[in-house]
Design a protein around this motif. Structure first.
Motif, PDB file in Angstrom:
ATOM      1  N   ASN A  56       0.821  -1.199   0.000  1.00 58.90           N
ATOM      2  CA  ASN A  56       0.000   0.000   0.000  1.00 58.90           C
ATOM      3  C   ASN A  56       0.859   1.255   0.000  1.00 58.90           C
ATOM      4  O   ASN A  56       1.986   1.255   0.503  1.00 58.90           O
ATOM      5  CB  ASN A  56      -0.895   0.045   1.248  1.00 58.90           C
ATOM      6  CG  ASN A  56      -1.973  -1.028   1.215  1.00 58.90           C
ATOM      7  OD1 ASN A  56      -2.471  -1.368   0.148  1.00 58.90           O
ATOM      8  ND2 ASN A  56      -2.312  -1.547   2.381  1.00 58.90           N
TER       9      ASN A  56
ATOM     10  N   VAL B  19       0.556   4.690   1.699  1.00 58.79           N
ATOM     11  CA  VAL B  19      -0.210   5.395   2.736  1.00 58.79           C
ATOM     12  C   VAL B  19       0.016   6.886   2.538  1.00 58.79           C
ATOM     13  O   VAL B  19       1.109   7.397   2.794  1.00 58.79           O
ATOM     14  CB  VAL B  19       0.231   4.958   4.147  1.00 58.79           C
ATOM     15  CG1 VAL B  19      -0.617   5.662   5.197  1.00 58.79           C
ATOM     16  CG2 VAL B  19       0.127   3.444   4.283  1.00 58.79           C
TER      17      VAL B  19
ATOM     18  N   TRP C  59      -2.285  11.003   1.967  1.00 65.87           N
ATOM     19  CA  TRP C  59      -3.538  11.766   2.013  1.00 65.87           C
ATOM     20  C   TRP C  59      -4.109  11.763   0.597  1.00 65.87           C
ATOM     21  O   TRP C  59      -3.706  12.518  -0.267  1.00 65.87           O
ATOM     22  CB  TRP C  59      -3.268  13.190   2.481  1.00 65.87           C
ATOM     23  CG  TRP C  59      -4.510  13.954   2.877  1.00 65.87           C
ATOM     24  CD1 TRP C  59      -5.744  13.832   2.342  1.00 65.87           C
ATOM     25  CD2 TRP C  59      -4.603  14.954   3.892  1.00 65.87           C
ATOM     26  NE1 TRP C  59      -6.623  14.690   2.930  1.00 65.87           N
ATOM     27  CE2 TRP C  59      -5.958  15.405   3.902  1.00 65.87           C
ATOM     28  CE3 TRP C  59      -3.706  15.533   4.773  1.00 65.87           C
ATOM     29  CZ2 TRP C  59      -6.409  16.393   4.768  1.00 65.87           C
ATOM     30  CZ3 TRP C  59      -4.155  16.512   5.636  1.00 65.87           C
ATOM     31  CH2 TRP C  59      -5.485  16.937   5.640  1.00 65.87           C
ATOM     32  N   GLU C  60      -5.097  10.896   0.374  1.00 70.95           N
ATOM     33  CA  GLU C  60      -5.605  10.674  -0.977  1.00 70.95           C
ATOM     34  C   GLU C  60      -6.648  11.697  -1.405  1.00 70.95           C
ATOM     35  O   GLU C  60      -6.825  11.935  -2.597  1.00 70.95           O
ATOM     36  CB  GLU C  60      -6.216   9.269  -1.060  1.00 70.95           C
ATOM     37  CG  GLU C  60      -5.205   8.155  -0.793  1.00 70.95           C
ATOM     38  CD  GLU C  60      -5.869   6.801  -0.669  1.00 70.95           C
ATOM     39  OE1 GLU C  60      -7.119   6.757  -0.707  1.00 70.95           O
ATOM     40  OE2 GLU C  60      -5.155   5.791  -0.532  1.00 70.95           O
TER      41      GLU C  60
ATOM     42  N   TRP D  12      -6.783   7.697   6.893  1.00 72.67           N
ATOM     43  CA  TRP D  12      -6.504   6.495   6.091  1.00 72.67           C
ATOM     44  C   TRP D  12      -6.795   5.314   7.009  1.00 72.67           C
ATOM     45  O   TRP D  12      -6.108   5.110   8.014  1.00 72.67           O
ATOM     46  CB  TRP D  12      -5.049   6.513   5.654  1.00 72.67           C
ATOM     47  CG  TRP D  12      -4.633   5.456   4.658  1.00 72.67           C
ATOM     48  CD1 TRP D  12      -4.544   5.589   3.313  1.00 72.67           C
ATOM     49  CD2 TRP D  12      -4.198   4.117   4.945  1.00 72.67           C
ATOM     50  NE1 TRP D  12      -4.099   4.428   2.728  1.00 72.67           N
ATOM     51  CE2 TRP D  12      -3.884   3.503   3.712  1.00 72.67           C
ATOM     52  CE3 TRP D  12      -4.064   3.360   6.116  1.00 72.67           C
ATOM     53  CZ2 TRP D  12      -3.426   2.188   3.625  1.00 72.67           C
ATOM     54  CZ3 TRP D  12      -3.629   2.051   6.035  1.00 72.67           C
ATOM     55  CH2 TRP D  12      -3.306   1.472   4.779  1.00 72.67           C
ATOM     56  N   SER D  13      -7.854   4.541   6.691  1.00 72.04           N
ATOM     57  CA  SER D  13      -8.277   3.538   7.677  1.00 72.04           C
ATOM     58  C   SER D  13      -8.833   2.281   7.042  1.00 72.04           C
ATOM     59  O   SER D  13      -9.089   2.224   5.836  1.00 72.04           O
ATOM     60  CB  SER D  13      -9.349   4.151   8.598  1.00 72.04           C
ATOM     61  OG  SER D  13     -10.492   4.516   7.847  1.00 72.04           O
TER      62      SER D  13
ATOM     63  N   ARG E 141      -7.584  -0.562   6.325  1.00 70.35           N
ATOM     64  CA  ARG E 141      -6.794  -1.256   5.315  1.00 70.35           C
ATOM     65  C   ARG E 141      -5.548  -1.843   5.969  1.00 70.35           C
ATOM     66  O   ARG E 141      -5.064  -1.325   6.973  1.00 70.35           O
ATOM     67  CB  ARG E 141      -6.402  -0.296   4.187  1.00 70.35           C
ATOM     68  CG  ARG E 141      -7.528  -0.044   3.198  1.00 70.35           C
ATOM     69  CD  ARG E 141      -7.137   0.946   2.135  1.00 70.35           C
ATOM     70  NE  ARG E 141      -7.324   2.322   2.583  1.00 70.35           N
ATOM     71  CZ  ARG E 141      -7.113   3.377   1.812  1.00 70.35           C
ATOM     72  NH1 ARG E 141      -6.664   3.208   0.568  1.00 70.35           N
ATOM     73  NH2 ARG E 141      -7.315   4.587   2.275  1.00 70.35           N
TER      74      ARG E 141
ATOM     75  N   GLU F  67      -4.581   2.538  11.359  1.00 70.44           N
ATOM     76  CA  GLU F  67      -5.140   3.795  10.871  1.00 70.44           C
ATOM     77  C   GLU F  67      -4.058   4.865  10.893  1.00 70.44           C
ATOM     78  O   GLU F  67      -3.240   4.912  11.814  1.00 70.44           O
ATOM     79  CB  GLU F  67      -6.318   4.251  11.732  1.00 70.44           C
ATOM     80  CG  GLU F  67      -7.539   3.357  11.635  1.00 70.44           C
ATOM     81  CD  GLU F  67      -8.686   3.846  12.494  1.00 70.44           C
ATOM     82  OE1 GLU F  67      -9.848   3.646  12.095  1.00 70.44           O
ATOM     83  OE2 GLU F  67      -8.419   4.433  13.573  1.00 70.44           O
TER      84      GLU F  67
END
Length: 327
Positions: A10, A12, A14-15, A26-27, A29, A90
């Motif tokens: 992944n 990680v 700020w999408e 971000w959580s 996952r 998270e």
């Protein structure tokens, strides 16, 4: 098989970044081997595990979670993450900048004012600034139940109590209702302190509060402007006199119909009284000045020719020709 080595890794980051977003989570996952963390300027990344803060990362850059993040967290907390099947974690991304928000009263605020039973209706506008300053409180009160938080969320909360604070600080210590702008700094400082106490438990702090202007009803503003233009602030008698002159010169008086005519007649009568009073004052002043002027004195008449012999008189008491007494 090397091709599939990091297929579950992944990134990680700020999408869903927006300038008006205070935080984003971000959580839900898993972090796999080969995953990396991306922190951009103005962002902090907070690692949460089971709702608790495991670590806060503030330096911008790209980080390998397995080799750079996890070892640090293990050292800090004594907790070891395993990567056999990944781990659910998270990451809370927080916008660290100071936010500036414009505010304005939606409805007029009726400030208690002597002589005005309903109060003085006043509107105001300006700006306030805030930022996040306590991550623990932010997570406990807001981020624990929200996946994101926006500036508008804070603005709604602030403006909900702003009218009450404006009324409190404007009314405090008998502020001059017709010159509130002169006290804007003092009023703003009091409101800022109260707002800060309101949001501090949520991990936020109010860093600034400014009142740009106060707005009065048109009738009140016109009166203030006229007072300012004639240099008569505080002299209501003089303001009324100027208003009478303006009304008569323009042919306009307040009200309408018979009421307007009566008002105009009364204005004229009052002005006539003032003129008579001034004229009487001028007459008295004139009489005083006449009384104070000394009457002219008579001087002895001089004879130009002798009545006895007709000789021209040169100003002596006896005629130089015949000796006749002239005076």
């Amino acid at each position: 098989m090397a091709f599939f080595k990091n297929q579950f890794a992944n990134v990680v980051e700020w999408e869903e970044f927006r300038d008006d977003m205070i935080f984003w989570k971000w959580s839900n996952r898993e972090i796999k081997k080969g995953s990396k963390l991306i922190i951009r300027p103005g962002q902090d990344a907070i690692f949460l595990y089971n709702g608790k803060i495991e670590g806060i990362f503030k330096d911008e850059g790209d980080y390998n979670i397995e080799s750079e993040i996890i070892p640090f967290l293990s050292t800090l907390k004594g907790f070891k993450f395993g990567f056999n099947s990944g781990i659910r974690i998270e990451v809370l991304f927080v916008n660290t900048k100071e936010f500036t928000v414009k505010w304005g009263t939606k409805n007029a605020i009726n400030i208690p004012t002597p002589g005005m039973p309903g109060g003085m209706p006043i509107r105001a506008n300006g700006t306030f600034q805030f930022k996040v300053n306590d991550y623990v409180a932010l997570i406990d009160k807001i981020a624990g139940v929200k996946s994101s938080y926006f500036v508008d969320d804070v603005k709604i909360r602030i403006t909900a109590i702003l009218d009450q604070l404006l009324m409190r600080w404007i009314s405090k210590e008998g502020k001059d209702m017709f010159n509130l702008q002169a006290n804007a700094h003092e009023i703003a400082k009091g409101i800022k302190d109260d707002l800060d106490m309101e949001v501090i438990d949520d991990g936020l702090t109010i860093t600034g509060f400014t009142i740009m202007s106060f707005n009065y009803p048109k009738e009140i503003q016109d009166m203030i402007n006229k007072n300012a233009s004639f240099g008569m602030v505080g002299d209501m008698k003089k303001y009324q006199q100027v208003s009478i002159l303006d009304g008569m010169s323009s042919g306009k008086t307040s009200g309408g119909g018979a009421a307007s005519d009566v008002a105009g007649m009364m204005m004229g009568m009052n002005m006539a009284k003032e003129m008579i009073k001034n004229m009487e004052g001028d007459e008295k002043d004139g009489a005083k000045s006449v009384e104070q002027t000394p009457p002219p004195t008579d001087t002895a008449k001089k004879v130009n020719f002798c009545p006895n012999c007709g000789e021209k008189n040169t100003g002596t008491k006896f005629c130089p020709n015949c000796g006749y007494k002239l005076a």
